[in-house]
Design a protein around this motif. Structure first.
Motif, PDB file in Angstrom:
ATOM      1  N   GLN A 116     -37.825  28.005   8.802  1.00 48.57           N
ATOM      2  CA  GLN A 116     -36.408  27.245   8.830  1.00 48.57           C
ATOM      3  C   GLN A 116     -36.190  26.470  11.202  1.00 48.57           C
ATOM      4  OE1 GLN A 116     -33.092  29.696   8.928  1.00 48.57           O
ATOM      5  NE2 GLN A 116     -34.029  30.900   6.590  1.00 48.57           N
ATOM      6  N   VAL A 185     -31.081  17.482   2.465  1.00 47.88           N
ATOM      7  CA  VAL A 185     -31.430  18.730   2.724  1.00 47.88           C
ATOM      8  C   VAL A 185     -30.620  18.254   5.388  1.00 47.88           C
ATOM      9  CG1 VAL A 185     -33.473  20.096   1.768  1.00 47.88           C
ATOM     10  CG2 VAL A 185     -34.373  18.166   3.512  1.00 47.88           C
ATOM     11  N   SER A 186     -30.107  19.567   5.345  1.00 45.85           N
ATOM     12  CA  SER A 186     -29.789  19.418   7.157  1.00 45.85           C
ATOM     13  C   SER A 186     -29.851  20.006   7.977  1.00 45.85           C
ATOM     14  CB  SER A 186     -28.186  19.274   6.887  1.00 45.85           C
ATOM     15  OG  SER A 186     -28.034  17.947   5.376  1.00 45.85           O
ATOM     16  N   LYS A 189     -32.885  26.073   6.710  1.00 43.32           N
ATOM     17  CA  LYS A 189     -32.183  26.980   5.340  1.00 43.32           C
ATOM     18  C   LYS A 189     -32.433  26.098   4.556  1.00 43.32           C
ATOM     19  CE  LYS A 189     -28.814  29.946   3.966  1.00 43.32           C
ATOM     20  NZ  LYS A 189     -28.810  29.944   2.587  1.00 43.32           N
ATOM     21  N   ASP A 190     -31.746  25.193   4.763  1.00 38.75           N
ATOM     22  CA  ASP A 190     -31.463  24.258   2.859  1.00 38.75           C
ATOM     23  C   ASP A 190     -32.953  24.177   1.736  1.00 38.75           C
ATOM     24  OD1 ASP A 190     -28.820  23.788   3.016  1.00 38.75           O
ATOM     25  OD2 ASP A 190     -29.042  22.547   4.039  1.00 38.75           O
ATOM     26  N   ASP A 193     -34.619  27.602   1.036  1.00 38.73           N
ATOM     27  CA  ASP A 193     -33.473  27.741  -0.062  1.00 38.73           C
ATOM     28  C   ASP A 193     -33.645  26.935  -1.186  1.00 38.73           C
ATOM     29  OD1 ASP A 193     -31.663  29.358   0.916  1.00 38.73           O
ATOM     30  OD2 ASP A 193     -30.095  28.691   1.507  1.00 38.73           O
TER      31      ASP A 193
END
Length: 427
Positions: A116, A185-186, A189-190, A193
């Protein structure tokens, strides 16, 4: 006849390898690569990785991108994360083993945290938002399995935006937009996931891990490469702007809308102008760079995005007067595993291999009916649709909508051939 199989195998291998040298391959319907060994097939596909074509095109022709290789422990951590989330209860032992690998003595979850952090820095350089995929393929199945509250709210918001002009065509297009937005995704974690929830990514990572364990770590390294590409919100909001092209031995033989599920009125209306612009872009910006590089195959499938220069325009029509920018989304192997959209690898093989150039777009009569939406929408999305479009309920549940004729929009001034016959020749 006893030598027939080896001879055919040698021919196919020769055709497969000849693509890089510019000789036309021979496709045999769906059995094109039958008999090819894994090493030959993988060596062929590896030629089309981002690292092979991105340096040739550069960020002015395509989108700014980064890629990096996953470390062994990061791969193991993503595999364990998927097994913890997704394995059915009947495989409780495997789920518990995955949880133990993540949180027990091995501590694999710490490698997810490190991943991450790595992604966060790259996203910062991309302006804070991106699109994620492995070197092999994207985790586009993940939004249909992750906790869906955010994705379903996006879908609901899109339906509300079109509440004044309800149509199955617009709603089906909105569904494509909702799925695309779910892949944005930003933060790191995005990314973790999406990769952890995706069965597509899990299969590729598991195969790569098993190959490494068997002593063949270099067979398919694409599965262990993470690709981050800069996010473009206008493209995400307009699925009609994505097109797929086919280039065979440096000859542009076909162009089609990427999304095959629906008819796009604005794309249909301006299809000849859009086709001309894309062809000119390929001829001046893509082909010369690929040819000059002398390292990339001369046959490839290329995805384009057509965007009005003024991105405040609500749709493609804004480019008729103001002009369009064209971007390369990605380059793919020229073979039957690259979706042909409105072409067909078996029926149109001569067209795709030899030309002449032809473009295909779904005409108005192929517009979606209410009933047909049952085929495309996963149940949670269908439930939201019925809440926002109660007038659809009877048709979707009874099936009567599949028998109704859709009223065709007024035909544009240009000829309106069918999707199978539609041609816009650009010489």
């Amino acid at each position: 006849m006893e030598n027939e199989a080896p001879r055919m195998n040698e021919e196919r291998v020769a055709h497969f390898r000849a693509w890089k040298d510019g000789d036309p391959p021979t496709l045999d319907g769906d059995n094109f690569d039958k008999g090819l060994d894994d090493d030959t097939r993988v060596a062929f596909v590896k030629q089309y990785e981002l690292s092979k074509w991105y340096p040739l095109l550069g960020p002015t022709t395509t989108f700014e991108s980064f890629e990096f290789s996953l470390e062994d422990l990061e791969i193991e951590a993503l595999i364990a994360a998927h097994e913890e989330l997704e394995l059915p209860l009947i495989w409780e032992d495997m789920r518990e083993a995955a949880k133990e690998a993540l949180d027990g003595e091995r501590g694999l979850r710490q490698h997810l945290s490190a991943l991450q952090d790595k992604v966060n820095e790259l996203l910062r350089q991309l302006g804070g938002a991106g699109f994620i995929k492995l070197g092999t393929r994207s985790p586009k199945d993940a939004p249909l399995k992750t906790p869906m509250d955010r994705h379903l709210q996006t879908w609901r918001d899109l339906l509300k935006q079109h509440a004044a002009h309800v149509s199955p065509l617009t709603d089906l297009s909105a569904f494509q937009v909702a799925l695309t937005k779910a892949l944005k995704v930003s933060c790191g974690k995005d990314v973790v996931d999406l990769l952890a929830w995706s069965t597509r990514s899990y299969k590729d990572l598991k195969e790569q891990h098993d190959l490494r364990q068997s002593g063949k770590p270099n067979l398919d390294p694409g599965a262990s490469v993470v690709v981050l590409r800069k996010w473009n919100g206008w493209i995400a909001d307009h699925p009609e702007c994505e097109l797929r092209g086919f280039v065979s031995c440096s000859k542009f033989t076909g162009l089609t809308q990427y999304n095959v599920f629906t008819h796009f009125p604005v794309l249909w209306k301006y299809r000849e102008l859009v086709t001309k612009r894309v062809y000119e872009f390929w001829e001046t910006e893509v082909h010369p760079k690929i040819a000059a590089g002398k390292t990339f195959p001369l046959s490839y499938v290329v995805d384009f995005a057509v965007v009005p220069k003024d991105t405040t325009c609500p749709d493609l029509a804004g480019g008729v007067e103001g002009g369009w920018d064209v971007f390369v989304i990605e380059l793919n192997p020229f073979y039957q595993y690259a979706g042909p959209s409105l072409f067909d690898w078996a029926e149109d093989v001569d067209q795709l291999l030899k030309g002449p150039f032809e473009s295909r777009f779904a005409p108005p009569k192929e517009e979606a009916t209410v009933f047909s939406m049952r085929k495309y929408l996963p149940l949670p999305y269908l439930e939201v649709l019925l809440e926002e479009r109660p007038s659809y309920e009877e048709k979707i549940l009874s099936g009567l909508g599949g028998e109704e004729e859709e009223e065709e929009p007024e035909a544009p001034t240009a000829p309106t051939p069918t999707a199978r016959q539609g041609r816009c020749l650009v010489m």
